[in-house]
Design a protein around this motif. Structure first.
Motif, PDB file in Angstrom:
ATOM      1  N   GLN A  95     -54.481 -27.810  70.688  1.00 62.00           N
ATOM      2  CA  GLN A  95     -53.382 -27.952  70.276  1.00 62.00           C
ATOM      3  C   GLN A  95     -51.539 -27.949  70.225  1.00 62.00           C
ATOM      4  O   GLN A  95     -51.396 -27.816  68.750  1.00 62.00           O
ATOM      5  N   THR A 148     -39.804 -29.641  64.475  1.00 62.39           N
ATOM      6  CA  THR A 148     -41.279 -29.665  64.837  1.00 62.39           C
ATOM      7  C   THR A 148     -41.804 -29.341  65.823  1.00 62.39           C
ATOM      8  O   THR A 148     -42.533 -28.724  65.648  1.00 62.39           O
ATOM      9  N   ILE A 151     -40.509 -26.422  67.640  1.00 59.90           N
ATOM     10  CA  ILE A 151     -41.202 -25.064  66.619  1.00 59.90           C
ATOM     11  C   ILE A 151     -42.729 -25.462  67.136  1.00 59.90           C
ATOM     12  O   ILE A 151     -43.683 -24.090  67.306  1.00 59.90           O
ATOM     13  N   GLY A 152     -43.560 -26.617  67.394  1.00 62.27           N
ATOM     14  CA  GLY A 152     -45.049 -26.214  67.184  1.00 62.27           C
ATOM     15  C   GLY A 152     -45.191 -25.920  68.425  1.00 62.27           C
ATOM     16  O   GLY A 152     -46.509 -25.356  68.974  1.00 62.27           O
ATOM     17  N   GLN A 155     -44.606 -22.201  68.848  1.00 61.95           N
ATOM     18  CA  GLN A 155     -46.441 -21.580  67.950  1.00 61.95           C
ATOM     19  C   GLN A 155     -47.614 -21.482  68.501  1.00 61.95           C
ATOM     20  O   GLN A 155     -48.546 -20.262  69.041  1.00 61.95           O
ATOM     21  N   SER A 157     -47.043 -20.573  72.300  1.00 59.35           N
ATOM     22  CA  SER A 157     -47.015 -20.012  73.216  1.00 59.35           C
ATOM     23  C   SER A 157     -47.160 -18.726  72.149  1.00 59.35           C
ATOM     24  O   SER A 157     -47.496 -17.438  73.083  1.00 59.35           O
ATOM     25  N   HIS A 158     -46.694 -18.507  71.137  1.00 59.40           N
ATOM     26  CA  HIS A 158     -47.244 -17.176  70.318  1.00 59.40           C
ATOM     27  C   HIS A 158     -48.194 -16.764  70.775  1.00 59.40           C
ATOM     28  O   HIS A 158     -48.915 -15.615  70.830  1.00 59.40           O
ATOM     29  N   ASN A 159     -49.047 -17.932  69.900  1.00 61.21           N
ATOM     30  CA  ASN A 159     -51.030 -17.801  70.195  1.00 61.21           C
ATOM     31  C   ASN A 159     -51.126 -17.339  71.566  1.00 61.21           C
ATOM     32  O   ASN A 159     -52.114 -16.388  71.480  1.00 61.21           O
ATOM     33  N   ASN A 162     -50.154 -13.974  71.759  1.00 63.81           N
ATOM     34  CA  ASN A 162     -51.552 -12.792  71.295  1.00 63.81           C
ATOM     35  C   ASN A 162     -52.276 -12.748  71.428  1.00 63.81           C
ATOM     36  O   ASN A 162     -53.629 -11.930  71.622  1.00 63.81           O
TER      37      ASN A 162
END
Lengths: 454, 114
Positions: A95, A148, A151-152, A155, A157-159, A162
């Motif tokens: 990713q 961008t 932020i990617g 994201q 890292s956030h995934n 989860n």
């Protein structure tokens, strides 16, 4: 007469024994594809033959013998842990890679090149409004590409957060299942002979192994104790110890049932990979991105501050701003300035193009650790590419190792020790013959790598 | 030279397949081909640049990965056999893997496998 009766009794007993044998065989066939199931054998024990004491010989059913071997099971689980780790890394880094595409015109490298080109164009005609406006637009494009990408990364890292939450939930579900199986072992003395319970236990352990590293100790009453990283209890007999994930700080923390930090004990399986990515790999990429954004903004601002704008005044506002070095890529933005405020001229020659040329020359100047901006970005992209490639190779090799371990389990399980000792010697000789070539193979790998054109 | 390096690649691929489902007969049968592959690759060392003419960059990279993968499979197989040997040795001396003495085996036991 006695002999005929004895024969009949023996025949009846033998039929009952063989009935049990056939049941075991039937069970093996039925469960051939049941996860965790190990082949069972029915041992037959001869009865004493001594007619003078009314002992007429014959057969009786002995214990049911499981073909399972814990050493082999542990080997399969170890390889599953490595595979879980490699699969997770390959998936997550996959990713990240598109965020750092060095060939994209909208990416960081493309927008930095466009930005310096816009200053080259401005140098051709320093008082042209369109060229001045183009500088501001390309500056906005640079800021946006840094944002961008940042932020990617956030994201991804956030995934990972989860997925970590889900992994911990799955661990707790599996250890609850193991605890429940332990209760059944302890409440039923014949449970040790129950192939179904054994299959469920080993299927649960194998599922757990793809998520985290742990060790297993089987107690004499048949219960299975599980220790995370070989230290923290997850299951002891009929007691489960749950894990929790804590995201209150930037670093992911895994806590045991006493809320102690046990993160460092998890170094394999998908959870091990998630922790490594969230706490080390992704912050490493982000730190390099922030350094690049900060250096870019500081050096462009520094050069512009030495010039004068269209009206011959020193610039009052920096072109780029950011909050702090540690979030420069996310917070970098272009100040609200008009095209006239671009300091294209030097103070010594107002209305000229001296400073626009100087800014455009930053494109080829060493800016970050001796690299130009685009080289530094290319270096980061290449590092991510290598990491992805390495994770993919690990995934392929780990899959091979799992296949090999599973085949070894199939080959070695349930063979008599005598048979096995002879086979073991043959295997060892075969491996020694091939093993002599390992050193040569490793050396040749280097030779092949050296031959690869750069 | 191209056929030599392709033979070496083929030998390594066959050894990988054998190592995935290991049997001593299979492993032994691979040794001569693998030794030949090693000789062919060593010949490449004495002819600098020949490898790059024989194979493309991606083929060379994939070959290097295959070599590393095969080495890992051999190492894992050897480690497994060493551990297995220790367990069998302990068992043959009537000890369990944890060092406890094993219970005496029942006399005259017949086992039927299904």
């Amino acid at each position: 007469m006695g002999n005929i009766l004895t024969s009949l009794l023996n025949s009846t007993g033998a039929l009952q024994v063989y009935d049990r044998v056939f049941n075991v065989i039937q069970n093996n066939i039925t469960n051939a594809n049941t996860p965790g199931y190990a082949k069972q054998d029915q041992a037959l024990v001869s009865m004493a033959f001594n007619p003078s004491e009314q002992m007429w010989g014959g057969l009786q059913a002995g214990p049911t013998i499981s073909a399972r071997n814990e050493y082999i099971e542990q080997d399969v689980r170890t390889q599953q842990q490595q595979l879980g780790d490699a699969q997770q890394r390959a998936s997550d880094l996959g990713q990240v890679q598109p965020l750092f595409d060095p060939t994209s015109t909208n990416g960081i490298a493309g927008s930095i090149n466009s930005f310096f080109n816009s200053f080259s164009q401005l140098a051709v005609n320093p008082n042209d409004q369109v060229a001045r406006q183009s500088v501001i637009e390309s500056a906005n494009q640079v800021a946006q590409s840094f944002q961008t990408t940042s932020i990617g990364l956030g994201q991804v890292s956030h995934n990972a957060e989860n997925q970590t939450r889900n992994a911990v939930t799955t661990i707790n579900q599996l250890t609850a299942q193991i605890t429940s199986l332990n209760q059944q072992y302890r409440s039923n003395s014949s449970a040790n002979q129950d192939a179904g319970l054994d299959a469920q236990m080993h299927a649960a352990l194998e599922s757990l192994s793809s998520i985290a590293n742990f060790s297993v100790i089987k107690t004499s009453d048949g219960a299975t104790n599980v220790y995370l990283g070989g230290q923290t209890p997850l299951v002891i007999g009929e007691t489960q110890f749950t894990l929790t994930s804590d995201f209150s700080s930037p670093q992911t923390v895994i806590r045991d049932s006493q809320m102690n930090d046990v993160t460092s004990q998890i170094n394999s399986g998908s959870l091990g990979a998630l922790i490594q990515e969230k706490n080390t790999t992704l912050p490493g990429y982000l730190a390099q991105l922030n350094t690049l954004a900060q250096n870019f903004a500081d050096q462009v601002n520094g050069q512009l501050s030495q010039g004068v704008d269209k009206n011959g005044s020193a610039p009052l506002t920096n072109l780029f701003s950011y909050n702090q070095p540690s979030d420069a890529a996310f917070s970098i933005s272009v100040s609200d300035i008009s095209p006239d405020q671009i300091a294209a001229a030097t103070a010594a020659a107002p209305g000229g193009n001296g400073n626009a040329i100087a800014v455009s020359q930053l494109a080829n100047a060493p800016a970050v650790n001796g690299f130009t901006f685009t080289q530094a970005y290319g270096d980061l992209s290449a590092q991510i590419g290598r990491d992805v490639s390495s994770a993919q190779q690990d995934q392929t090799q780990s899959q091979d190792l799992v296949t090999q371990a599973q085949q070894q389990r199939q080959t070695q399980s349930g063979v008599s020790l005598d048979e096995e000792a002879a086979k073991m010697l043959q295997f060892q000789q075969a491996y020694q013959a091939v093993g002599k070539l390992v050193g040569v193979l490793n050396e040749l790998t280097q030779t092949v790598i050296n031959m690869i054109p750069q | 030279m191209r056929s030599n390096i392709h033979n070496a690649k083929q030998s390594v691929a066959e050894l990988r397949a054998t190592l995935l489902t290991p049997s001593f007969e299979g492993l032994e049968s691979q040794v001569p081909a693998l030794e030949a592959a090693v000789r062919e690759l060593e010949a490449l060392k004495s002819a600098p640049g020949s490898g790059t003419r024989a194979l493309s960059r991606s083929e060379m990279q994939s070959f290097a990965v295959d070599l590393l993968g095969v080495a890992r499979l051999i190492e894992h197989g050897m480690l497994f056999q060493q551990g297995w040997a220790r367990i069998l040795a302990a068992s043959a001396c009537n000890y369990q893997p944890n060092g406890e003495p094993a219970s005496a085996p029942p006399a005259a036991t017949v086992s039927v496998q299904g």
